[in-house]
Design a protein around this motif. Sequence first.
Motif, PDB file in Angstrom:
ATOM      1  N   LEU A   1       0.773  -1.156   0.060  1.00 54.74           N
ATOM      2  CA  LEU A   1      -0.034   0.191  -0.004  1.00 54.74           C
ATOM      3  C   LEU A   1       0.966   1.315  -0.005  1.00 54.74           C
ATOM      4  O   LEU A   1       1.750   1.478   0.915  1.00 54.74           O
ATOM      5  N   GLY A   2       0.345   2.036  -0.899  1.00 57.66           N
ATOM      6  CA  GLY A   2       1.371   3.516  -1.006  1.00 57.66           C
ATOM      7  C   GLY A   2       2.545   3.465  -2.002  1.00 57.66           C
ATOM      8  O   GLY A   2       3.021   4.660  -2.326  1.00 57.66           O
ATOM      9  N   TYR A   3       2.683   2.208  -2.602  1.00 61.32           N
ATOM     10  CA  TYR A   3       3.811   2.020  -3.935  1.00 61.32           C
ATOM     11  C   TYR A   3       3.179   3.013  -5.013  1.00 61.32           C
ATOM     12  O   TYR A   3       4.117   3.495  -5.814  1.00 61.32           O
ATOM     13  N   LEU A   4       2.041   2.580  -5.338  1.00 54.19           N
ATOM     14  CA  LEU A   4       1.338   3.332  -6.394  1.00 54.19           C
ATOM     15  C   LEU A   4       0.133   3.974  -6.029  1.00 54.19           C
ATOM     16  O   LEU A   4      -0.423   3.713  -5.080  1.00 54.19           O
ATOM     17  N   PRO A   5      -0.164   5.429  -6.445  1.00 54.29           N
ATOM     18  CA  PRO A   5      -1.113   5.895  -6.246  1.00 54.29           C
ATOM     19  C   PRO A   5      -2.523   5.459  -6.589  1.00 54.29           C
ATOM     20  O   PRO A   5      -2.518   4.499  -7.610  1.00 54.29           O
ATOM     21  N   LEU A   6      -3.637   5.236  -5.692  1.00 51.91           N
ATOM     22  CA  LEU A   6      -4.874   4.842  -5.911  1.00 51.91           C
ATOM     23  C   LEU A   6      -5.790   5.830  -6.492  1.00 51.91           C
ATOM     24  O   LEU A   6      -6.207   6.554  -5.617  1.00 51.91           O
ATOM     25  N   PRO A   7      -6.500   5.354  -7.449  1.00 53.58           N
ATOM     26  CA  PRO A   7      -7.672   6.365  -7.979  1.00 53.58           C
ATOM     27  C   PRO A   7      -8.677   6.210  -6.719  1.00 53.58           C
ATOM     28  O   PRO A   7      -8.879   5.303  -5.878  1.00 53.58           O
TER      29      PRO A   7
ATOM     30  N   SER B   1       3.113  -1.323   4.010  1.00 54.47           N
ATOM     31  CA  SER B   1       3.247   0.045   3.331  1.00 54.47           C
ATOM     32  C   SER B   1       4.577   1.003   3.570  1.00 54.47           C
ATOM     33  O   SER B   1       5.231   0.762   4.506  1.00 54.47           O
ATOM     34  N   ASN B   2       5.013   1.650   2.353  1.00 48.20           N
ATOM     35  CA  ASN B   2       5.944   2.309   2.586  1.00 48.20           C
ATOM     36  C   ASN B   2       5.780   3.810   3.175  1.00 48.20           C
ATOM     37  O   ASN B   2       6.881   4.514   3.156  1.00 48.20           O
ATOM     38  N   ARG B   3       4.730   3.843   3.255  1.00 50.53           N
ATOM     39  CA  ARG B   3       4.217   5.270   3.827  1.00 50.53           C
ATOM     40  C   ARG B   3       3.547   5.199   5.228  1.00 50.53           C
ATOM     41  O   ARG B   3       2.860   4.234   5.582  1.00 50.53           O
ATOM     42  N   GLY B   4       4.018   6.171   6.093  1.00 51.46           N
ATOM     43  CA  GLY B   4       3.425   6.361   7.376  1.00 51.46           C
ATOM     44  C   GLY B   4       1.951   6.551   7.468  1.00 51.46           C
ATOM     45  O   GLY B   4       1.522   7.148   6.396  1.00 51.46           O
ATOM     46  N   VAL B   5       1.454   6.240   8.671  1.00 49.27           N
ATOM     47  CA  VAL B   5      -0.138   6.237   8.406  1.00 49.27           C
ATOM     48  C   VAL B   5      -0.729   7.597   8.232  1.00 49.27           C
ATOM     49  O   VAL B   5      -1.633   7.986   7.495  1.00 49.27           O
TER      50      VAL B   5
ATOM     51  N   GLU C   1      -3.110  11.209   1.463  1.00 47.43           N
ATOM     52  CA  GLU C   1      -2.365  11.269   0.195  1.00 47.43           C
ATOM     53  C   GLU C   1      -2.362   9.996  -0.597  1.00 47.43           C
ATOM     54  O   GLU C   1      -2.831  10.234  -1.706  1.00 47.43           O
ATOM     55  N   VAL C   2      -2.068   9.013  -0.001  1.00 48.89           N
ATOM     56  CA  VAL C   2      -2.038   7.871  -0.483  1.00 48.89           C
ATOM     57  C   VAL C   2      -3.607   7.303  -1.435  1.00 48.89           C
ATOM     58  O   VAL C   2      -3.505   6.891  -2.428  1.00 48.89           O
ATOM     59  N   LEU C   3      -4.479   7.534  -0.411  1.00 43.20           N
ATOM     60  CA  LEU C   3      -5.691   7.059  -0.750  1.00 43.20           C
ATOM     61  C   LEU C   3      -6.623   8.102  -1.526  1.00 43.20           C
ATOM     62  O   LEU C   3      -7.432   7.980  -2.221  1.00 43.20           O
TER      63      LEU C   3
ATOM     64  N   VAL D   1     -11.653   9.086   3.784  1.00 42.06           N
ATOM     65  CA  VAL D   1     -11.572   7.588   3.533  1.00 42.06           C
ATOM     66  C   VAL D   1     -10.293   6.839   4.339  1.00 42.06           C
ATOM     67  O   VAL D   1     -10.499   5.988   5.167  1.00 42.06           O
ATOM     68  N   ALA D   2      -9.057   7.739   4.273  1.00 42.68           N
ATOM     69  CA  ALA D   2      -8.176   7.142   5.217  1.00 42.68           C
ATOM     70  C   ALA D   2      -8.345   7.104   6.603  1.00 42.68           C
ATOM     71  O   ALA D   2      -7.967   6.160   7.320  1.00 42.68           O
ATOM     72  N   ALA D   3      -9.145   7.992   7.226  1.00 41.11           N
ATOM     73  CA  ALA D   3      -9.216   8.355   8.590  1.00 41.11           C
ATOM     74  C   ALA D   3     -10.271   7.020   9.017  1.00 41.11           C
ATOM     75  O   ALA D   3     -10.038   6.401  10.097  1.00 41.11           O
ATOM     76  N   ALA D   4     -11.141   6.654   8.048  1.00 41.82           N
ATOM     77  CA  ALA D   4     -12.140   5.646   8.540  1.00 41.82           C
ATOM     78  C   ALA D   4     -11.515   4.341   8.308  1.00 41.82           C
ATOM     79  O   ALA D   4     -11.801   3.196   8.985  1.00 41.82           O
TER      80      ALA D   4
END
Length: 273
Positions: free
Chosen positions: A181-187, A211-215, A220-222, A227-230
Amino acid sequence: MTPIESAPINGPSTPGQASLYQQLRGHLATLKLHDAAEHLPAVLDAAHTEGLSLTAALERLLAIEVDATEARRLAGRLRFASLPTPATLADFDYDAAPGVDRHLIDELATGRYLESATNILLIGPPGVGKTHLAVGLARAAAQAGYRTYFTTAADLAAIEGRWATTMRFFAGPTCLVIDELGYLPLPAEAASALFQVVSQRYLKTSIILTSNRGVGSWGEVLGDTTVAAALLDRLLHRSVVLNLDGDSYRLRAHHARGEALRAATTGTRQPLR
């Protein structure tokens, strides 16, 4: 022990014994105890030479069938799991990942976290062993008898529009690994698909997510902070979070090859610089 139980079991040396032996083989075949049938001659020979009781010989024969059945079931679980590498927890390089608590990994390897639907989040830069640990934990779960499946965030997100045939599938495994999760942007629709899967499994079954990205960067990833918070609210409710750091395994391998080349050339030509 009764006289029958204490009597030694002999091989089929008479016509009557041969007939009884064939009937026994037939019974095992009818019951689909094929491994027991295959090993019957060896067990009968052992019973005769070792003086095993009827009970002990029967236990040995059925143990062979049980072991073979468990091996087949494990092979089936591992095929279903679709693990991308043969990685195990035993071959994880803890020396190269000093921030990883080996005792915690050993505890997670027992699979007890699955009983409480606890999630595991493995977070860190590329190459530090997140996927290795995720695969190792998934393999341990399968070996413990749990239904397990491995996918990537990109592949899982591609199920948008096919909920009727796929949502039940991703909700099923006791242990679901979501890698990268986070390696590629997600639409937006992909982020929604990921959220739906996490929500479907919430408090029921476990997710191992890398994930390579901190929570803090998942908004930004999602592409959607709500949606990220939920998503995080559900993942972190019952969770173990491991932050990995250090040099990439691939970078360390590159350095090791360089050192080996330097050692090989020392004394025959100028050392590499």
